[in-house]
Each structure stands twice: as C-alpha cells, then as structure tokens.
Design an enzyme around this catalytic site. Sequence first.
Site, short mmCIF file in Angstrom:
data_model
loop_
_atom_site.label_atom_id
_atom_site.label_comp_id
_atom_site.label_asym_id
_atom_site.label_seq_id
_atom_site.Cartn_x
_atom_site.Cartn_y
_atom_site.Cartn_z
N LEU A 237 0.85 -1.18 0.00
CA LEU A 237 0.00 0.00 0.00
C LEU A 237 0.90 1.23 0.00
O LEU A 237 2.10 1.14 0.27
CB LEU A 237 -0.91 0.00 1.23
N ALA A 238 0.30 2.39 -0.28
CA ALA A 238 1.12 3.61 -0.34
C ALA A 238 1.91 3.79 0.94
O ALA A 238 3.09 4.14 0.91
CB ALA A 238 0.22 4.82 -0.59
N GLU A 239 1.28 3.57 2.10
CA GLU A 239 1.99 3.65 3.37
C GLU A 239 1.50 2.59 4.35
O GLU A 239 0.31 2.22 4.35
CB GLU A 239 1.83 5.02 4.03
N THR A 240 2.43 2.14 5.16
CA THR A 240 2.12 1.36 6.35
C THR A 240 2.52 2.18 7.56
O THR A 240 3.64 2.71 7.62
CB THR A 240 2.88 0.02 6.35
N HIS B 209 -2.58 10.49 5.52
CA HIS B 209 -3.70 9.55 5.52
C HIS B 209 -3.43 8.36 6.45
O HIS B 209 -4.34 7.87 7.11
CB HIS B 209 -4.00 9.07 4.10
#
Length: 275
Positions: free
Chosen positions: A44-47, A84
């Site tokens: 995903l874009a960020e963890t 986010h």
Amino acid sequence: MEVLLHQIDAFADAPFSGNPAAVMPLLSWLPDELLQHLAEENNLAETAFYTSALPPDAGAPPDNSPAFHLRWFTPATEVALCGHATLAAAAQILDDMHPGADRVHFFTRSGWLRVDRDRDDLVLDLPAVPSAEIDVHGEVPHALAAALGVRPLRAFEGTDVVLILTSEAEVREVHPNFSAFPKLNRAAIVTATGDEADFVSRVFAPGVGIPEDPVTGSAHAQLTPLWSRELGRNAMSARQLSARGGALRCTLAGSRVRLAGRCRRYLDGVVRLPD
C-alpha cells in the site's frame, strides 16, 4: 511471532474510496529492515507502525490524551510525513484501544501531530507547508509538464512541486509518463479550482514507490495555505481526483493545517512473522 494488521481507508466518503493504509501496532520496535519488508509486503502507499513507548527526545506529550510513537513506510522507504496513514492509525486507536477518547497524539519525524474526533469525522492537525512560486518554464516544471502532458499556468515549490492547471477537467485528464519524470525530493502535484469542491488535485510520487497516491494528507498541508492565499479564505473543501477519489475539509489555522475526513475499516488480520 504475530503482529496485528488493520487496513483502513482514510479520507473515504464512500465504500472503496479514499486512501488505504496499513496500520500495525507493535509492542516494541522491530528492526528497520523488517519494517521495510512488511511495508513492501502490504503493498500500500503507506504502512503506519506505532508503539506506546515514546523515544527520549519526544519530551512530554502535549496533554493527557493517549500518545504514541508513529512511523510511516512506503513499499520503498521510510517517509518523514504521511497524513492519511496518521488518520488511519488514529481511527484504529480511537475505535479499538481508547473508545472514550476524542483525541490522540503521535510523536513522529515531523514532531507532535494530533488527531481529534469530530462526530463522524477525524481531524488531522499538521504543520502548514509554505510554497514559493517558481518559473513555470524552469527546468523542473518544464520537465514535469512534459512528463504529465500539461501546460501549467503557474508553478510552486515546497515539499512537493505544484503545477496549477486551468480546470478540474484538465486535472482529471492527466496521463503521466513516469519514465520521463525528473528526480524530485518527493512528489508532483497538479491542482486547479474545482467544479464542486473549492480545489482539486492529483499527486504523483514514483520516486518513493507511489506512482499515483489516492488521497494525500501531507500534500494538502502544502495545498491548503497555497489555495487559502489564492482564494482568500481559510476554510475550503477539497477533492483528490485519483481513481478511488477522496474528500477533505481543509482549514488554515496560522502555522497549522487541519484536515477533516472519514475513515472506513476494510479488514483486520494477523501477520505471522518468522522466528
């Protein structure tokens, strides 16, 4: 060893919208190499990883609300700020761990950040990021415009490079050529006044492993003061025009930006790590 995994859509105004973030609570910090592998596996874009143990340089939390040490990883690298995934981590903490609380603080590489509960919304408090106008025909804006296939009206530089386009339709129609992207510190943003929202945007960050980010809180820390100056007001509505899309309410409050939106939980799971 088992670690909980929560996937939460942030700034989501409908099912299957917003920006999915992985949230992984930890009892103590795992090696950085393992954290990076987990973020790559989550894809995903960020963890967001957090623990309840604050580092010595954090100092005292700003108030008596729950406080955590928070870090963010893309599939390629650790980043200094992610909006986010912070909102998603706060949603998980306020739902699962502190349902009676209305605020949570995070100590991060960008200092102390705060998320407040406001009925069904969560409000993320971030440092405002200033933008300086640069020559729209300069080397970096010119290369970006060519890679994005646009003719920007103006260009700005802050944490990200911002190109202002003529309309929401032009923002929607951008088709980036990532192989032609110049090297950037972080991301490129295309933005314009919106048809229904006050302003719209799209965010591209191939250099940190995110070709297009669905909804980017940290980008709005820069877009909010920029559009506040352009539109002459401090409270605005925004929409990010990725395929998933997402909605934000943006407020400039002095040197801070407040971003309000909703979170929707998608899954809860368990990651089993090798011994």
